[in-house]
Design an enzyme around this catalytic site. Structure first.
Site, PDB file in Angstrom:
ATOM      1  CB  THR A  18      -0.942   0.023   1.218  1.00 41.65           C
ATOM      2  OG1 THR A  18      -0.173   0.045   2.413  1.00 41.65           O
ATOM      3  CG2 THR A  18      -1.871  -1.182   1.220  1.00 41.65           C
ATOM      4  CG  ASP A  19      -1.008   4.726  -1.711  1.00 45.36           C
ATOM      5  OD1 ASP A  19      -1.772   4.569  -0.728  1.00 45.36           O
ATOM      6  OD2 ASP A  19      -1.418   5.103  -2.822  1.00 45.36           O
ATOM      7  CG  LEU A  20       1.022   8.817   3.256  1.00 51.10           C
ATOM      8  CD1 LEU A  20       1.776   8.257   4.451  1.00 51.10           C
ATOM      9  CD2 LEU A  20       1.585  10.188   2.880  1.00 51.10           C
ATOM     10  CG  LEU A  42      -6.059   3.938  -1.466  1.00 54.10           C
ATOM     11  CD1 LEU A  42      -6.422   4.971  -2.518  1.00 54.10           C
ATOM     12  CD2 LEU A  42      -7.271   3.169  -0.999  1.00 54.10           C
TER      13      LEU A  42
END
Length: 161
Positions: free
Chosen positions: A18-20, A23
Site C-alpha cells: 500500500t501507499d501512504l 491503497l
C-alpha cells in the site's frame, strides 16, 4: 476449438503493498498479475527454468491496464488469467483482479518469447496447444506447429533461431 479455462490465483494485500493513503500502490497491480501469470504457466506444466536453460524466456511486450477501484490493506484479491489469442510469436492474455464480485483492475497483456540475446522466437507449440489457441487466434480453428519444436512437453525444445 475452445480455449483453456481461466486460471484463478488468490492473494492478500499486505501493508508493504500500500501507499501512504492505505491503497494498493498502482505498480503493485502489475506485480500481482505477473505472479498470477507465473502460477498459470506453472499450472500448465511449463518448465520456465528448462526453457531458460535452452535460451528462451517470456517477456511482456505490451500491457493495457485499467485501474477501476482501489484495493486496500488486508483485502483478499482474486486474479483471473485467461488466454485471448495467440500467433506464432505472441500470446495475448486477459487478466482481472477482483475483491469478491467487485472488479478492481483489468489488463490485456501481450507476451512474447525471446532468446538469450533478446531476439524474438516463436512461441512453443506445446504452450499454444495447452492453451488450445491456434496460430490465427482462439476462433481460427487449425493447430499450428512451428518448425523446430518437438511435440513433447513445454521446455522440451525451443524454436530454432
Amino acid at each position: 476449438m475452445t480455449t483453456a479455462p481461466a486460471h484463478h490465483w488468490t492473494l492478500r494485500v499486505y501493508y508493504e503493498d500500500t501507499d501512504l493513503a492505505g491503497l494498493v500502490y498502482y505498480a503493485n497491480y502489475l506485480k500481482f498479475i505477473e505472479r498470477a501469470r507465473s502460477e498459470w504457466v506453472r499450472d500448465l506444466g511449463v518448465d520456465q527454468a528448462a526453457l531458460k536453460a535452452q535460451g528462451m524466456v517470456f517477456a511482456v511486450r505490451r500491457v493495457v491496464a485499467d485501474y477501476l477501484s482501489p484495493a486496500r490493506y488486508d483485502d483478499v484479491l482474486a486474479v483471473t488469467t485467461a488466454p485471448v489469442s495467440a500467433t506464432a510469436a505472441r500470446l495475448i492474455l486477459r487478466q482481472e483482479i477482483r475483491r469478491g464480485e467487485a472488479l478492481l483492475f483489468r489488463a490485456e497483456v501481450t507476451l512474447v518469447a525471446l532468446d538469450d540475446r533478446g531476439q524474438p522466437l516463436r512461441l512453443p507449440a506445446a504452450l499454444r496447444q495447452k492453451t488450445a489457441l491456434s496460430a490465427g487466434g482462439a476462433a481460427a480453428g487449425g493447430q499450428f506447429t512451428p518448425p523446430g519444436l518437438e511435440s513433447g512437453g513445454i521446455g522440451a525444445s525451443v524454436a530454432a533461431k
